[in-house]
Design a protein around this motif. Structure first.
Motif, short mmCIF file in Angstrom:
data_model
loop_
_atom_site.label_atom_id
_atom_site.label_comp_id
_atom_site.label_asym_id
_atom_site.label_seq_id
_atom_site.Cartn_x
_atom_site.Cartn_y
_atom_site.Cartn_z
N UNK A 23 0.82 -1.22 0.00
CA UNK A 23 0.00 0.00 0.00
C UNK A 23 0.85 1.27 0.00
N UNK A 24 1.90 1.39 0.84
CA UNK A 24 2.69 2.64 0.80
C UNK A 24 3.31 2.93 -0.57
N UNK A 64 0.43 4.12 -2.83
CA UNK A 64 -0.02 5.46 -2.44
C UNK A 64 1.04 6.52 -2.75
N UNK A 65 2.30 6.12 -2.80
CA UNK A 65 3.34 7.07 -3.21
C UNK A 65 3.06 7.57 -4.63
N UNK A 66 2.56 6.68 -5.47
CA UNK A 66 2.19 7.08 -6.84
C UNK A 66 0.90 7.90 -6.80
N UNK A 67 -0.12 7.38 -6.13
CA UNK A 67 -1.43 8.05 -6.11
C UNK A 67 -1.36 9.45 -5.51
N UNK A 68 -0.53 9.62 -4.49
CA UNK A 68 -0.47 10.90 -3.77
C UNK A 68 0.48 11.92 -4.39
N UNK A 69 1.19 11.55 -5.43
CA UNK A 69 2.20 12.44 -6.01
C UNK A 69 2.07 12.55 -7.53
N UNK A 70 0.95 13.07 -8.02
CA UNK A 70 0.76 13.14 -9.48
C UNK A 70 1.82 13.98 -10.19
N UNK A 75 5.40 -1.09 -10.75
CA UNK A 75 6.03 -0.13 -9.84
C UNK A 75 7.51 0.04 -10.19
N UNK A 76 8.15 -1.06 -10.56
CA UNK A 76 9.55 -0.99 -10.92
C UNK A 76 9.77 -0.12 -12.16
N UNK A 77 8.87 -0.23 -13.13
CA UNK A 77 8.94 0.62 -14.33
C UNK A 77 8.77 2.11 -13.96
N UNK A 78 7.99 2.35 -12.91
CA UNK A 78 7.80 3.72 -12.44
C UNK A 78 8.92 4.15 -11.48
N UNK A 79 9.83 3.23 -11.21
CA UNK A 79 10.96 3.48 -10.30
C UNK A 79 10.51 3.77 -8.87
N UNK A 80 9.50 3.02 -8.43
CA UNK A 80 9.00 3.11 -7.07
C UNK A 80 9.40 1.81 -6.37
N UNK A 81 10.22 1.96 -5.34
CA UNK A 81 10.74 0.78 -4.63
C UNK A 81 10.66 1.00 -3.13
N UNK A 82 10.85 -0.06 -2.39
CA UNK A 82 10.84 0.01 -0.92
C UNK A 82 11.99 0.84 -0.42
#
Length: 84
Positions: A25-26, A29-35, A77-84
């Protein structure tokens, strides 16, 4: 409703109705909350939204894949470069 708002709503639904794991979820939400941070990558965000909406805990357990798995979500998420 824009794609980011729809993603946030899908994440909330997924956690309450579709057994979407809490630990992812975090990241979602990092994607959803940061357009602003993901401007220009709306196509990938739309793919992420589809994967969250069609998430199936057992998506790869039978002979044909149904829905999307956690691995599919992580890959997007990896394609968007969003990681833990």
């Amino acid at each position: 409703m824009d794609i980011f708002t729809r993603l946030a709503a899908a994440v909330r639904r997924g956690t309450s109705e579709a057994d979407l794991p809490d630990f992812i979820v975090p990241l979602l939400m990092r994607v959803a909350d940061n357009p602003v941070d993901f401007a220009g990558r709306e196509e990938l965000v739309a793919q992420l939204l589809q994967r969250v909406e069609e998430y199936e805990t057992w998506s790869e357990m039978c002979c044909e894949k149904q829905g999307f798995s956690l691995e599919d979500i992580h890959r997007t998420l990896d394609h968007l470069k969003v990681r833990y």
